[in-house]
Design a protein around this motif. Sequence first.
Motif, PDB file in Angstrom:
ATOM      1  N   GLY A   1      40.382  -3.872  -3.965  1.00 22.23           N
ATOM      2  CA  GLY A   1      40.803  -4.925  -4.877  1.00 22.23           C
ATOM      3  C   GLY A   1      42.087  -4.639  -5.628  1.00 22.23           C
ATOM      4  O   GLY A   1      42.499  -5.425  -6.486  1.00 22.23           O
TER       5      GLY A   1
ATOM      6  N   TYR B   1      45.874 -13.564  -0.872  1.00 22.68           N
ATOM      7  CA  TYR B   1      45.635 -14.797  -1.617  1.00 22.68           C
ATOM      8  C   TYR B   1      46.954 -15.549  -1.717  1.00 22.68           C
ATOM      9  O   TYR B   1      47.994 -14.948  -2.005  1.00 22.68           O
ATOM     10  CB  TYR B   1      45.108 -14.487  -3.026  1.00 22.68           C
ATOM     11  CG  TYR B   1      43.769 -13.816  -3.011  1.00 22.68           C
ATOM     12  CD1 TYR B   1      42.600 -14.566  -3.050  1.00 22.68           C
ATOM     13  CD2 TYR B   1      43.668 -12.428  -2.939  1.00 22.68           C
ATOM     14  CE1 TYR B   1      41.360 -13.948  -3.029  1.00 22.68           C
ATOM     15  CE2 TYR B   1      42.428 -11.811  -2.918  1.00 22.68           C
ATOM     16  CZ  TYR B   1      41.284 -12.568  -2.957  1.00 22.68           C
ATOM     17  OH  TYR B   1      40.059 -11.967  -2.926  1.00 22.68           O
TER      18      TYR B   1
ATOM     19  N   LYS C   1      45.883  -7.604  -1.399  1.00 23.78           N
ATOM     20  CA  LYS C   1      45.051  -6.577  -2.038  1.00 23.78           C
ATOM     21  C   LYS C   1      44.386  -5.716  -0.973  1.00 23.78           C
ATOM     22  O   LYS C   1      44.100  -6.189   0.130  1.00 23.78           O
ATOM     23  CB  LYS C   1      43.978  -7.238  -2.907  1.00 23.78           C
ATOM     24  CG  LYS C   1      44.554  -7.994  -4.088  1.00 23.78           C
ATOM     25  CD  LYS C   1      43.469  -8.527  -4.990  1.00 23.78           C
ATOM     26  CE  LYS C   1      44.092  -9.195  -6.207  1.00 23.78           C
ATOM     27  NZ  LYS C   1      43.080  -9.546  -7.207  1.00 23.78           N
TER      28      LYS C   1
ATOM     29  N   HIS D   1      52.887  -8.359  -4.127  1.00 26.56           N
ATOM     30  CA  HIS D   1      52.791  -9.772  -4.513  1.00 26.56           C
ATOM     31  C   HIS D   1      54.203 -10.335  -4.550  1.00 26.56           C
ATOM     32  O   HIS D   1      55.186  -9.589  -4.583  1.00 26.56           O
ATOM     33  CB  HIS D   1      52.099  -9.940  -5.866  1.00 26.56           C
ATOM     34  CG  HIS D   1      52.895  -9.384  -7.010  1.00 26.56           C
ATOM     35  ND1 HIS D   1      52.876  -8.054  -7.330  1.00 26.56           N
ATOM     36  CD2 HIS D   1      53.730  -9.967  -7.878  1.00 26.56           C
ATOM     37  CE1 HIS D   1      53.666  -7.836  -8.365  1.00 26.56           C
ATOM     38  NE2 HIS D   1      54.202  -8.983  -8.717  1.00 26.56           N
TER      39      HIS D   1
ATOM     40  N   ASN E   1      43.363 -16.160   2.043  1.00 28.65           N
ATOM     41  CA  ASN E   1      42.570 -17.072   1.237  1.00 28.65           C
ATOM     42  C   ASN E   1      43.480 -18.097   0.576  1.00 28.65           C
ATOM     43  O   ASN E   1      44.520 -17.744   0.028  1.00 28.65           O
ATOM     44  CB  ASN E   1      41.829 -16.294   0.147  1.00 28.65           C
ATOM     45  CG  ASN E   1      40.877 -15.288   0.740  1.00 28.65           C
ATOM     46  OD1 ASN E   1      39.880 -15.651   1.331  1.00 28.65           O
ATOM     47  ND2 ASN E   1      41.194 -14.015   0.607  1.00 28.65           N
TER      48      ASN E   1
ATOM     49  N   GLU F   1      38.445 -17.978  -7.775  1.00 31.07           N
ATOM     50  CA  GLU F   1      38.166 -16.695  -7.127  1.00 31.07           C
ATOM     51  C   GLU F   1      39.327 -15.725  -7.282  1.00 31.07           C
ATOM     52  O   GLU F   1      39.128 -14.526  -7.289  1.00 31.07           O
ATOM     53  CB  GLU F   1      37.816 -16.881  -5.658  1.00 31.07           C
ATOM     54  CG  GLU F   1      36.439 -17.474  -5.466  1.00 31.07           C
ATOM     55  CD  GLU F   1      36.018 -17.493  -4.020  1.00 31.07           C
ATOM     56  OE1 GLU F   1      36.170 -16.475  -3.325  1.00 31.07           O
ATOM     57  OE2 GLU F   1      35.528 -18.549  -3.583  1.00 31.07           O
ATOM     58  N   ASP F   2      40.542 -16.219  -7.336  1.00 33.32           N
ATOM     59  CA  ASP F   2      41.698 -15.380  -7.644  1.00 33.32           C
ATOM     60  C   ASP F   2      42.796 -16.273  -8.175  1.00 33.32           C
ATOM     61  O   ASP F   2      43.503 -16.931  -7.424  1.00 33.32           O
ATOM     62  CB  ASP F   2      42.186 -14.595  -6.435  1.00 33.32           C
ATOM     63  CG  ASP F   2      43.195 -13.544  -6.861  1.00 33.32           C
ATOM     64  OD1 ASP F   2      44.086 -13.853  -7.681  1.00 33.32           O
ATOM     65  OD2 ASP F   2      43.104 -12.409  -6.388  1.00 33.32           O
ATOM     66  N   SER F   3      42.920 -16.298  -9.465  1.00 33.99           N
ATOM     67  CA  SER F   3      43.891 -17.180 -10.099  1.00 33.99           C
ATOM     68  C   SER F   3      45.280 -16.560 -10.173  1.00 33.99           C
ATOM     69  O   SER F   3      46.226 -17.213 -10.590  1.00 33.99           O
ATOM     70  CB  SER F   3      43.424 -17.559 -11.502  1.00 33.99           C
ATOM     71  OG  SER F   3      43.274 -16.398 -12.293  1.00 33.99           O
ATOM     72  N   SER F   4      45.436 -15.316  -9.744  1.00 35.18           N
ATOM     73  CA  SER F   4      46.739 -14.653  -9.831  1.00 35.18           C
ATOM     74  C   SER F   4      47.784 -15.325  -8.946  1.00 35.18           C
ATOM     75  O   SER F   4      48.922 -15.502  -9.356  1.00 35.18           O
ATOM     76  CB  SER F   4      46.607 -13.183  -9.447  1.00 35.18           C
ATOM     77  OG  SER F   4      45.722 -12.528 -10.324  1.00 35.18           O
TER      78      SER F   4
ATOM     79  N   THR G   1      46.113  -4.412  -6.038  1.00 33.50           N
ATOM     80  CA  THR G   1      47.245  -5.149  -5.474  1.00 33.50           C
ATOM     81  C   THR G   1      48.183  -4.204  -4.734  1.00 33.50           C
ATOM     82  O   THR G   1      48.631  -3.199  -5.289  1.00 33.50           O
ATOM     83  CB  THR G   1      48.014  -5.888  -6.592  1.00 33.50           C
ATOM     84  OG1 THR G   1      47.122  -6.830  -7.199  1.00 33.50           O
ATOM     85  CG2 THR G   1      49.216  -6.624  -6.040  1.00 33.50           C
TER      86      THR G   1
END
Length: 136
Positions: A26, A3, A22, A31, A68, A113-116, A28
């Motif tokens: 799912g 992401y 990930k 990052h 993504n 969908e993935d705000s991280s 991590t």
Amino acid sequence: MGYTDGAWQAQTLDAGMGWILKNDQGSTITHGSSSRQFVPSALAAEALAIREALTAFTHFGSQKIQVNSDSQVLISLIKSGESPPEIAGILLDIRESLSLFPCISFKAIARKEDSSADSLAKAALFSLVVPSSNGE
């Protein structure tokens, strides 16, 4: 699954980039984030985020990666092979790095969908805001 996200401030041309890799469950794997000055647009910030994510992802030997991004325009440009002058160099770097991954795809997603990755990008952007030492 990777992401990515970019955050950009038009007034200062500052940008923050965030990315997360990930596993299939799912969790991590890694990052990261970074920030830059003199970024010409939000699209450039999004492209820089993908470029930096791909560099980071190469260290983990993932055989299959889906990148993504919430930038539908950028994902369309990557898939189409088009290169607007504003981000042509960044897109060239992205396309050259594709050979490092046996199986890679790109998908436009909604930010929710993935705000991280979004949070990492915004934190990196705000890290550039340094208070003036003379009290201005």
